[in-house]
Each structure stands twice: as structure tokens, then as C-alpha cells.
Scaffold this motif. Structure first.
Motif, PDB file in Angstrom:
ATOM      1  N   ILE A 156       0.858  -1.189   0.000  1.00  0.00           N
ATOM      2  CA  ILE A 156       0.000   0.000   0.000  1.00  0.00           C
ATOM      3  C   ILE A 156       0.894   1.238   0.000  1.00  0.00           C
ATOM      4  O   ILE A 156       1.482   1.586   1.019  1.00  0.00           O
ATOM      5  CB  ILE A 156      -0.951   0.000   1.219  1.00  0.00           C
ATOM      6  CG1 ILE A 156      -1.827  -1.253   1.159  1.00  0.00           C
ATOM      7  CG2 ILE A 156      -1.816   1.255   1.234  1.00  0.00           C
ATOM      8  CD1 ILE A 156      -2.622  -1.506   2.408  1.00  0.00           C
ATOM      9  N   ALA A 206       2.271   8.179  10.130  1.00  0.00           N
ATOM     10  CA  ALA A 206       1.150   7.577  10.849  1.00  0.00           C
ATOM     11  C   ALA A 206       0.471   6.520   9.993  1.00  0.00           C
ATOM     12  O   ALA A 206       0.155   5.424  10.469  1.00  0.00           O
ATOM     13  CB  ALA A 206       0.144   8.654  11.246  1.00  0.00           C
ATOM     14  N   LEU A 207       0.258   6.824   8.714  1.00  0.00           N
ATOM     15  CA  LEU A 207      -0.403   5.861   7.838  1.00  0.00           C
ATOM     16  C   LEU A 207       0.451   4.617   7.652  1.00  0.00           C
ATOM     17  O   LEU A 207      -0.048   3.494   7.684  1.00  0.00           O
ATOM     18  CB  LEU A 207      -0.701   6.497   6.474  1.00  0.00           C
ATOM     19  CG  LEU A 207      -1.865   7.491   6.428  1.00  0.00           C
ATOM     20  CD1 LEU A 207      -2.043   8.044   5.030  1.00  0.00           C
ATOM     21  CD2 LEU A 207      -3.146   6.826   6.876  1.00  0.00           C
ATOM     22  N   GLN A 210       0.522   2.269  10.823  1.00  0.00           N
ATOM     23  CA  GLN A 210      -0.618   1.454  11.226  1.00  0.00           C
ATOM     24  C   GLN A 210      -1.226   0.645  10.091  1.00  0.00           C
ATOM     25  O   GLN A 210      -2.240  -0.011  10.278  1.00  0.00           O
ATOM     26  CB  GLN A 210      -1.680   2.333  11.853  1.00  0.00           C
ATOM     27  CG  GLN A 210      -2.185   3.390  10.929  1.00  0.00           C
ATOM     28  CD  GLN A 210      -3.239   4.202  11.610  1.00  0.00           C
ATOM     29  OE1 GLN A 210      -4.386   4.112  11.264  1.00  0.00           O
ATOM     30  NE2 GLN A 210      -2.843   4.949  12.615  1.00  0.00           N
ATOM     31  N   THR A 211      -0.625   0.694   8.897  1.00  0.00           N
ATOM     32  CA  THR A 211      -1.154  -0.086   7.782  1.00  0.00           C
ATOM     33  C   THR A 211      -0.139  -1.161   7.412  1.00  0.00           C
ATOM     34  O   THR A 211       0.953  -0.853   6.954  1.00  0.00           O
ATOM     35  CB  THR A 211      -1.416   0.827   6.567  1.00  0.00           C
ATOM     36  OG1 THR A 211      -2.059   2.012   7.030  1.00  0.00           O
ATOM     37  CG2 THR A 211      -2.285   0.134   5.544  1.00  0.00           C
ATOM     38  N   LYS A 212      -0.487  -2.419   7.629  1.00  0.00           N
ATOM     39  CA  LYS A 212       0.430  -3.513   7.305  1.00  0.00           C
ATOM     40  C   LYS A 212       0.653  -3.554   5.792  1.00  0.00           C
ATOM     41  O   LYS A 212      -0.294  -3.473   5.015  1.00  0.00           O
ATOM     42  CB  LYS A 212      -0.157  -4.849   7.751  1.00  0.00           C
ATOM     43  CG  LYS A 212      -0.217  -4.992   9.263  1.00  0.00           C
ATOM     44  CD  LYS A 212       1.042  -5.626   9.823  1.00  0.00           C
ATOM     45  CE  LYS A 212       1.090  -5.539  11.337  1.00  0.00           C
ATOM     46  NZ  LYS A 212       1.504  -4.201  11.829  1.00  0.00           N
TER      47      LYS A 212
END
Lengths: 346, 314
Positions: A156, A206-207, A210-212
Motif C-alpha cells: 500500500i 502515521a499511515l 498502522q497499515t500492514k
């Protein structure tokens, strides 16, 4: 609607306050622009005030704002992470010079993979941000990371949603590394084909945090202070390098400062075995024939002081001072700044 | 003895009344003047983008600062979709809370609950944004979205709204957070209008054997239609313009997607993100043009609300 109205009102109040300050403290230097060097300029300003009694007010409103403000003559200097081109400088009657450098590092979020364990190249990064590489187990990533077990995990990509010099330097590097990037282009903000946008370095961090499976890019100083898992990079010479003050300095040493108008060298993808491929400089803009020569003269004095005494403070904050040869080149260019009688102000 | 104070009073009102009138009049004019100034600035500022893009500005989904091509569709759709989700979530919930507070709630906890809800309205929007990003989004990504994708995804047509990877951040989350943010506003106003229903009407209805639902449906809501529409419009206006909280949780992507879970953007989020660093006349102008579109949109929403109010009044 309400927000916009509020924005306009705030702008009006700021403008009034700013003009009030300018008249009240004529001796102080005023500047506005890039957010990236803001912590350093703030520290320098405090130290400079202690030594000389002259203050420096810097508003970190963004590079775009800094360029607008110096063109409108409301500040003594503007600051920008994106260098202006020779013709643009000529048209606006501006002089441009670099102050310090920093690096941009990719950060990622994969369970069980340690900082620095992953190696990436510009070509792979470009394909990730184009949406062509979609998974961490892609053979192109595996080829760069022999011996590291990368999971079957969707990639991502995270980018800066606000216009930013960091994005400019990052997209410049991607464009250098992969010809398909031309369809997206190089700018402070672009139409990203895939991914999520975060506001500022902190938004991207931050994104990613917390986003695997996320990957993002932030300024080195920010990654270091927040202990983010960064990757190593393959540089132009095909060597794998770590992000560090040394590798940023290596990129600067190999750059052609002299031959670029306004020293507007973009330090991305510089040659040299030790060069970090995503190095970037930040720039100052002053008028060549200023309406208020005293303001410009104190600006140049301030940066002269910063070049000679500010290196340690810069390194403490993980910025990279310019090589000495570049500094003397820059200071010789200051002779072009003249007052109304044509005398150099510095 | 008697005359002196009266004359003094007259003299005071001879000066005081016109002064007061003039004062109120000038304050009112000031507001109109500022509004006029805002409209003028927005229209004037958006001229360059209309010159370059023409009416394409209003119908294209492009937003490309590199080639200087801009269109309002993506942020406009994002604004409308998130506001719609917010209304779907916020309005029924607010009505239920307001009804509970006025009809069912034991007297002694009525006041504490009301205050708690009003406190929600005082929370700065950036707090909602940070909470949404750090607390709600990860939970949403791991627990809620996979369920939605698995359960609703396979349904034809409706399923298109619930596709794609679970990222947490996106239009759905932004809409839900917005719904929570407008809830206290709608609740506070509807509670006040609900309690304005004369007790005799309610008591009579209960006396005739109406259920609670029938009392709400047939007595309370029709009686308060005007006030309720006003409350909804207040909430909608806030949902359309909310900036910081949305910027945090919507993903800030200039892309259209049928899935509600995909990242998107809204007009105000785009402005907050890009205005400071916008370089070049057309780019800045496109952002001001977005502001103009939001202004027109909000104007129509308010006008529509007023129309509904008038019609309800008849």
C-alpha cells in the motif's frame, strides 16, 4: 464555506500582524517558506539573536507560499525546497542559493523485518507507486533482497497529500529511475495513480505505521527522530547505501553546483559509489535589487553566520551542511545583490 | 419633581434609540459586506481556471498539477458521498437520542446526558481526526471492513460499494466520523423542539391508546417539522464543510471509485492539503474555484432547507 471564510479572516489578521511587526522591529529579518528547514532556521535564529541582538522571524508556510511572498516583497527572503529555474529567477529578479541538505528515506511496515534490512531501487519504487508492483513477494523486490524473507502481503503506497518539496524530490528521483514515470510527472504534488495520502511527514508516518504492507517516504531527520523502519537504496553506481550524513554529503560533493543556474541542483540520483540517491537541498530566495536593501543585507549576514557557525547545530538536527567549496561559490554570488546605487549590499 | 426624570428618559431615548438602530443596522451591513467580499474574491480568483479549463472544470475528474488540468468532480463527489453517509448515520441516531431524552429518560439523568452530548459538540474537529486515524482506522481495517466485504461484497449492485482491500481509511470511515460529529448539533436542536410539543397533545395521544412510536410519528414529528428540518440542515451544512477530521481519515486520493472503502477526497480536504504549496496561477485558481463550488453547493443546500421550512409552515 465557513472554513474558507475563516481562512480568509485568518489571512487578513496575519497580514495585519505581519505588517505591524515589520514596522515595529525594523532590525529583525523576516522570512517565509519551506517547512522542511524550519526547525533548523528556528534554532539558528535563537542563537543568532543571542550573539548579535538581531532577530529572525521565519514563518513556515510552505515553499509555494515562500515563493509568492518574496515575489510580492512582503518578506526579506523566501525559502523553497524546490529550486526555481534560471529563467524563472531571471524574470522575478531573484537570487537563489542552497543552505543545507537533507535526505529522503523510504519507510515500510512489515512484521518481522528490521530497519535497514530491505533494499530498494528507484526503478522498483517507481513501479510500486505506479501500481505495477502490488505485492511484497514480487520477484523484482526479491532480486534486490536475497536472503530476506518477504511475505505475501499487499503493498500500500503512501504519499504526501499536501504539496511538498519532499514529493518534488521523490518524484524527480522516480522519473530519473523509470521512464514510465513520465506519465505521472515531477512536481510538489502529482496525480498519484495508486495509494493513500497523508498530510505532512507525520501524516505519512502515521499511515505507514498502522497499515500492514504500507510503504512511504519521509525526511531522514523525521524518520530518525521517530525511529521509523527505513530501507537501504541501490544508487546510480549500483551500490547499496545506507541513509546517513556521509552518504548525503557524498551526493552533494558529486553534484555540479557551478554549472546550474541559481545553484538549483537537484541532488537526486547523483553519481558516486557512496551517494544516497534521494538527497535534497533547500534554497533561499532574495531580490537582486531589493526595495529594502538593509533587510536583504541582514539576511545575507545571517546566512553567512549560519554557514560559518551553524554546521554543528545543523548536524545535531540531522541536516547536512553544504561542502565548503559550495559555500564559497554561493557567497561570491552574493555580490550580485545591489542597493539603489548599484553597490553590493554584502 | 415628577417631570425631571421623565424628561431625562425622553432625552435618553431620543439619542439612544437612533443610535441603537444605527448600530444594529451597521453590524448587519458588515456581515453582508463580508459575504459580498467573499463571493467577489471567489469569483475573481477562479477566473483563470475557467479561462484555461472552460466548463470542463465542472465536469472532468482530472486533478493533475503537473499538466495543470483540474476538475471538480472527484472532490465534489467525495464531499457529497461523505455528507450523505454522515446524514444516514447521524440523523436517525440524533432523533432517537432526542426522543429518548424528552420522552423516556428518567428525569434525574436527563440533564447529565444532555450535557455529555453537548460536550461532544465542543470537541475540536482535529481531535476527531486524530482519534479516527489512530484508534478507529486500525480497528476498522482489521475487524469491520473484512466483515463488510465478505457479507455485503457478493451482493449484486449494492456489493460494488463494498469492494477492494480493507485499508481502514477511506470515504466510509470519513462519513461515519462526520456522522458522529454532526450528531450533537442535530440532537441538541431536535431535543429543544421536541420538548416544545405541548404536553396536552402528547397526553391526549397516549390517552387514546397510541404507542410510543405512534406518538413520535403522528404527533411529535409533525408538530416540530420546521425545527427538525432546520436541525438537519445545520448538520448537513457542517458535514459539507468539515475539513480537518476528514483530511485525516479519507485518504486524500484524487480518484473516483465505486467502492466506499476506497480512499477519496473532499473539497475542503483538498483545500487544506494543497492551498499552502500551490504554485502557479491556474493551480491556485483551481483551488479557489473549488471553494466557489462548495460555496454554491452550501448555498443551495441552505436555500433548499429554507424552502422546505416554508412549505412545512403552510
Amino acid at each position: 464555506m465557513f472554513k474558507l471564510r475563516k481562512l480568509l479572516a485568518t489571512a487578513a489578521i496575519l497580514a495585519v500582524t505581519a505588517s505591524g511587526l515589520a514596522t515595529a522591529q525594523a532590525a529583525d529579518i523576516s522570512g517565509a517558506g519551506a517547512t522542511f528547514p524550519y526547525p533548523l532556521y528556528g534554532k539558528w535564529a535563537a542563537e543568532y539573536k543571542n550573539e548579535t541582538g538581531v532577530g529572525m522571524n521565519y514563518q513556515s508556510i510552505g515553499s509555494g507560499g515562500g515563493i509568492k511572498q518574496i515575489k510580492a516583497n512582503t518578506v526579506d527572503f523566501g525559502a523553497s525546497d524546490k529550486p526555481l529555474s534560471g529563467t524563472e529567477l531571471e524574470q522575478a529578479g531573484l537570487l537563489q542559493f542552497p543552505v543545507v541538505m537533507g535526505g529522503i528515506v523510504p519507510i515500510f511496515n512489515i512484521d518481522g523485518v528490521k530497519p535497514g534490512e530491505v533494499v530498494l531501487s528507484g526503478d522498483v519504487l517507481a513501479q510500486i507507486y505506479l501500481g505495477k508492483i502490488k505485492n511484497w513477494n514480487d520477484p523484482a523486490i526479491a532480486a534486490l533482497n536475497k536472503g530476506v524473507k518477504l511475505p505475501d502481503l499487499a503493498l500500500i503506497p503512501i504519499y504526501r497529500s499536501d504539496g511538498s518539496g519532499t514529493s518534488f524530490n521523490f518524484t524527480y528521483f522516480l522519473n530519473e529511475s523509470n521512464k514510465d514515470w513520465a506519465e505521472v510527472g515531477v512536481n510538489t504534488s502529482v496525480e498519484w495513480p495508486v495509494g493513500l495520502g497523508g498530510k505532512g511527514n507525520e501524516g505519512v508516518a502515521a499511515l505507514v505505521g498502522q497499515t500492514k504492507g504500507a510503504i512511504g517516504y519521509v525526511e531522514y531527520a523525521y524518520a530518525l527522530q521517530n525511529a521509523l523502519p527505513y530501507s537501504r537504496m541501490l544508487n546510480k553506481d549500483g551500490k547499496v547505501v545506507e541513509p546517513s550524513l556521509e552518504s548525503f554529503q557524498a551526493a552533494a560533493a558529486n553534484a555540479d553546483w557551478k554549472g546550474t543556474p541559481g545553484y538549483g541542483v537537484i541532488l537526486a540520483n547523483q553519481p558516486g559509489a557512496a551517494s544516497w540517491p534521494m538527497t535534497a537541498a533547500t534554497f533561499i530566495l532574495v531580490h537582486k535589487a531589493p526595495a529594502k536593501p538593509e533587510g536583504t543585507a541582514s539576511t545575507l549576514k545571517f546566512f553567512d553566520w549560519a554557514y560559518s557557525k551553524g554546521d554543528k547545530m545543523a548536524e545535531d538536527l540531522h541536516y547536512v551542511p553544504l561542502p565548503d567549496a559550495t559555500v564559497s561559490l554561493v557567497e561570491s554570488s552574493w555580490k550580485q545583490v545591489v542597493d539603489k546605487d548599484g553597490k553590493p549590499v554584502f | 419633581m415628577d417631570e425631571a426624570p421623565r424628561r431625562k428618559g425622553n432625552a435618553r431615548s431620543r439619542i439612544g434609540d437612533p443610535l441603537f438602530k444605527w448600530l444594529t443596522w451597521s453590524f448587519t451591513m458588515l456581515v453582508l459586506l463580508i459575504l459580498g467580499g467573499v463571493v467577489f474574491t471567489l469569483v475573481e480568483g477562479s477566473i483563470p481556471v475557467f479561462k484555461t479549463m472552460g466548463l470542463d472544470f465542472l465536469i472532468t475528474a482530472k486533478w493533475n498539477p503537473v499538466t495543470d488540468q483540474y476538475g471538480v468532480i472527484v472532490p465534489l463527489v467525495g464531499t457529497l458521498v461523505t455528507a450523505l453517509i454522515a446524514m444516514l448515520v447521524g440523523v436517525p441516531t440524533s432523533f432517537a437520542i432526542a426522543f429518548f431524552l424528552t420522552e423516556l429518560c428518567p428525569y434525574f439523568i436527563r440533564q447529565p446526558i444532555s450535557i455529555a452530548i453537548e460536550l461532544l459538540a465542543a470537541v475540536p474537529s482535529i481531535i476527531y481526526g486524530i482519534w479516527g486515524l489512530f484508534i478507529v482506522a486500525p480497528y476498522f481495517q482489521s475487524h469491520i471492513e473484512p466483515v463488510l466485504i465478505a457479507v455485503l461484497g457478493p451482493i449484486p449492485v449494492l456489493g460494488a460499494l463494498f469492494q477492494g482491500p480493507a485499508i481502514g481509511i477511506g470515504m466510509l470511515l470519513a462519513g461515519l466520523i462526520l456522522g458522529l460529529m454532526i450528531l450533537p448539533f442535530i440532537t441538541a436542536v431536535t431535543r429543544d423542539v421536541f420538548s416544545s410539543v405541548p404536553a396536552v397533545l402528547r397526553e391526549s395521544a397516549y390517552g387514546l391508546g397510541c404507542t410510543r412510536w405512534e406518538v413520535v410519528r403522528r404527533i411529535v414529528l409533525p408538530y416540530c417539522r420546521t425545527g427538525v428540518v432546520g436541525a438537519v440542515m445545520l448538520g448537513l451544512g457542517r458535514a459539507l464543510g468539515e475539513t480537518m477530521a476528514v483530511t485525516f481519515v479519507i485518504g486524500n486520493a484524487h480518484r473516483l471509485s465505486t467502492s466506499l472503502m476506497a480512499p477519496g477526497t473532499t473539497i475542503s480536504a483538498t483545500l487544506a492539503n494543497e492551498f499552502t504549496e500551490a504554485v502557479g496561477d491556474v493551480y491556485t485558481s483551481a483551488l479557489i474555484g473549488l471553494g466557489l463550488v462548495l460555496f454554491v453547493l452550501t448555498f443551495f443546500v441552505l436555500a433548499l432547507g429554507k424552502r422546505l421550512l416554508l412549505r412545512a409552515g403552510h
